[in-house]
Motif scaffolding. Structure first.
Motif, PDB file in Angstrom:
ATOM      1  N   MET A  83      42.852  43.134  19.413  1.00  0.00           N
ATOM      2  CA  MET A  83      43.421  42.021  20.185  1.00  0.00           C
ATOM      3  C   MET A  83      44.189  42.532  21.383  1.00  0.00           C
ATOM      4  N   SER A  84      43.998  41.851  22.499  1.00  0.00           N
ATOM      5  CA  SER A  84      44.621  42.270  23.747  1.00  0.00           C
ATOM      6  C   SER A  84      46.132  42.109  23.701  1.00  0.00           C
ATOM      7  N   ARG A  85      46.821  42.984  24.447  1.00  0.00           N
ATOM      8  CA  ARG A  85      48.271  42.900  24.590  1.00  0.00           C
ATOM      9  C   ARG A  85      48.659  42.135  25.857  1.00  0.00           C
ATOM     10  N   SER A  86      47.681  41.549  26.524  1.00  0.00           N
ATOM     11  CA  SER A  86      47.951  40.753  27.719  1.00  0.00           C
ATOM     12  C   SER A  86      47.338  39.376  27.563  1.00  0.00           C
ATOM     13  N   GLY A  87      48.072  38.348  28.025  1.00  0.00           N
ATOM     14  CA  GLY A  87      47.506  37.003  28.014  1.00  0.00           C
ATOM     15  C   GLY A  87      46.424  36.833  29.064  1.00  0.00           C
ATOM     16  N   ALA A  88      46.505  37.632  30.136  1.00  0.00           N
ATOM     17  CA  ALA A  88      45.462  37.755  31.163  1.00  0.00           C
ATOM     18  C   ALA A  88      45.390  36.587  32.147  1.00  0.00           C
ATOM     19  N   ALA A  89      45.583  35.359  31.662  1.00  0.00           N
ATOM     20  CA  ALA A  89      45.424  34.201  32.542  1.00  0.00           C
ATOM     21  C   ALA A  89      46.009  32.975  31.847  1.00  0.00           C
ATOM     22  N   ALA A 146      49.277  20.737  17.146  1.00  0.00           N
ATOM     23  CA  ALA A 146      50.380  21.562  17.641  1.00  0.00           C
ATOM     24  C   ALA A 146      49.888  22.295  18.880  1.00  0.00           C
ATOM     25  N   LEU A 147      50.807  22.629  19.763  1.00  0.00           N
ATOM     26  CA  LEU A 147      50.463  23.335  20.995  1.00  0.00           C
ATOM     27  C   LEU A 147      51.496  24.434  21.226  1.00  0.00           C
ATOM     28  N   VAL A 148      51.015  25.667  21.373  1.00  0.00           N
ATOM     29  CA  VAL A 148      51.892  26.819  21.585  1.00  0.00           C
ATOM     30  C   VAL A 148      52.137  27.019  23.074  1.00  0.00           C
ATOM     31  N   LEU A 149      53.404  27.253  23.429  1.00  0.00           N
ATOM     32  CA  LEU A 149      53.797  27.603  24.793  1.00  0.00           C
ATOM     33  C   LEU A 149      54.580  28.904  24.754  1.00  0.00           C
ATOM     34  N   HIS A 165      53.908  23.453  32.775  1.00  0.00           N
ATOM     35  CA  HIS A 165      54.476  24.632  32.112  1.00  0.00           C
ATOM     36  C   HIS A 165      53.452  25.338  31.231  1.00  0.00           C
ATOM     37  N   LEU A 166      52.353  24.668  30.926  1.00  0.00           N
ATOM     38  CA  LEU A 166      51.228  25.293  30.229  1.00  0.00           C
ATOM     39  C   LEU A 166      50.154  25.725  31.218  1.00  0.00           C
ATOM     40  N   ILE A 167      49.874  24.855  32.177  1.00  0.00           N
ATOM     41  CA  ILE A 167      48.738  25.069  33.070  1.00  0.00           C
ATOM     42  C   ILE A 167      48.964  26.238  34.021  1.00  0.00           C
ATOM     43  N   PHE A 168      50.184  26.356  34.538  1.00  0.00           N
ATOM     44  CA  PHE A 168      50.433  27.314  35.616  1.00  0.00           C
ATOM     45  C   PHE A 168      51.233  28.533  35.158  1.00  0.00           C
ATOM     46  N   THR A 169      50.943  29.008  33.949  1.00  0.00           N
ATOM     47  CA  THR A 169      51.582  30.234  33.488  1.00  0.00           C
ATOM     48  C   THR A 169      50.600  31.031  32.651  1.00  0.00           C
ATOM     49  N   THR A 170      50.791  32.332  32.613  1.00  0.00           N
ATOM     50  CA  THR A 170      49.921  33.198  31.821  1.00  0.00           C
ATOM     51  C   THR A 170      50.170  32.979  30.336  1.00  0.00           C
ATOM     52  N   ALA A 171      49.106  32.932  29.560  1.00  0.00           N
ATOM     53  CA  ALA A 171      49.208  32.707  28.124  1.00  0.00           C
ATOM     54  C   ALA A 171      49.882  33.890  27.431  1.00  0.00           C
ATOM     55  N   LEU A 172      50.402  33.644  26.254  1.00  0.00           N
ATOM     56  CA  LEU A 172      50.883  34.741  25.420  1.00  0.00           C
ATOM     57  C   LEU A 172      49.700  35.629  25.024  1.00  0.00           C
ATOM     58  N   PRO A 173      49.928  36.926  24.830  1.00  0.00           N
ATOM     59  CA  PRO A 173      48.838  37.823  24.437  1.00  0.00           C
ATOM     60  C   PRO A 173      48.260  37.461  23.074  1.00  0.00           C
TER      61      PRO A 173
END
Length: 374
Positions: free
Chosen positions: A50-56, A83-86, A249-257
């Motif tokens: 699993m990646s350590r970067s959310g990437a996008a 549920a939705l994770v941020l 706040h979900l759309i314009f930020t990089t996801a958690l890894p």
């Protein structure tokens, strides 16, 4: 005045008021963090896949199947449709409120709500009504006025924390949800400090009180008792669809890894089964609060967030410094975090504290405060 002169004047003003803050590394026994169940000491599992970067953003390439597993598991845990994770509790509160509440709506907020709630309500540009802390009569005054000549489409909201993070007390959620229903108002509850620690499986106050069907949404953070990065919102499938499409706040930020998602899955399993941890936490609260009371020290609240009111900022800071020098990491909370004249020591009790340490900490706190009492 130049920009830098303006900054200098602001900083100097904070210093004169004894409100200037500095970062300091942890030292001494932890009585200041929100690691209520002691999970922060547990090493997180590693992953070679699993990646350590959310990437996008999650709407681009930042979404990963692990987050579908996490969100499905969270929804099942809380008995909600979705549920939705941020990325953080602050982001979750601000993003939810600024998305679901619109200009022209009306929103009531407890005066002691967290800064993220305050900022979320500022962003949504609704009419705001700040009611006195846990005062349902004052809340009803606002609801009554808002309901008069209520124009079609105008929505009413009530926003509160469940367990208040600086005062250690809880909102009267049963009565509050009944009152809101009387006026057709939607209830949103921030469960940041309750998640993991209340309910048969640790779901929080709303789940313990079986009020899930009485609220529009709940917000839960991973960074406190669960000891994982991120936060999540529980609610209906329709609410999740709205947030995925409209929440900036979900759309314009990089996801958690994705690797963080694996930590979430491991932690959700652990916390649901951790009856012993919750029992230890409750016992430690009783031990510490009893030890304080036996020495004549009155504490606020009734749970594992233990505020000990001092009053003046200087006195609270001085007391905290002495207690820290004795080996206990207890911090002073002062304005603007809390109202002027209510500066306090905030003690955070954990499930992995032992009885001897709790007694020693109470002794040091009591001795320090008694020395400062005229």
């Amino acid at each position: 005045m130049s920009l830098f002169e303006r900054w200098a004047a602001l900083i100097e003003g904070l210093q004169r008021q004894n409100c200037f803050r500095r970062l300091s590394a942890p030292a001494g026994v932890d009585f200041s963090s929100n690691d209520y169940l002691g999970y922060a000491r547990i090493l997180k599992p590693d992953s070679q896949t699993m990646s350590r970067s959310g990437a996008a953003s999650r709407l681009l390439r930042g979404h990963h199947s692990v987050w579908e597993q996490v969100e499905t598991t969270l929804a099942e845990w809380h008995g909600t449709e979705a549920a939705l994770v941020l990325t953080s509790g602050y982001v979750a509160n601000e993003g939810l409120l600024s998305t679901v509440i619109e200009a022209g709506d009306w929103a009531a907020s407890d005066e002691f709500n967290h800064a993220s709630i305050i900022d979320g309500l500022r962003l949504c540009r609704a009419e705001k009504y700040i009611y006195r802390h846990n005062d349902l009569n004052h809340l009803e005054d606002g609801l009554t006025n808002a309901s008069r000549n209520r124009r079609p489409g105008r929505q009413l909201f009530v926003v509160t924390e469940s367990l208040f993070g600086m005062d250690g007390d809880v909102a009267p959620l049963v009565e509050l949800t009944h009152l809101a229903a009387k006026y057709d108002a939607h209830v949103i509850v921030d469960e940041a400090h309750a998640t993991g620690c209340f309910g048969s499986t640790g779901g929080g106050w709303i789940d313990q009180l079986q009020l899930r069907d009485c609220v529009l949404a709940t917000i839960h953070t991973g960074g406190k008792a669960l000891a994982v990065p991120g936060a999540y919102i529980c609610g209906s499938t329709q609410l999740k669809e709205l947030l995925v499409n409209r929440c900036r706040h979900l759309i314009f930020t990089t996801a958690l890894p994705p690797i963080v998602g694996s930590w979430w899955l491991e932690t959700i399993d652990r916390v649901q089964l951790d009856i012993a941890g919750r029992a230890s936490l409750a016992e430690n609260v009783r031990t510490f609060r009893t030890a304080l009371a036996q020495q004549g020290i009155t504490a606020g609240g009734g749970h594992y967030v233990v505020p000990i009111f001092v009053g003046a900022e200087d006195d609270a800071m001085s007391a905290a410094s002495e207690i820290q020098a004795a080996g206990f990491d207890i911090r002073a909370i002062r304005p603007p975090t809390v109202p002027k004249g209510t500066s306090r020591l905030r003690v955070s009790i954990h499930a992995d504290h032992d009885a001897q340490t709790l007694q020693r900490a109470a002794d040091v706190v009591a001795l320090t405060l008694k020395r400062k009492t005229p």
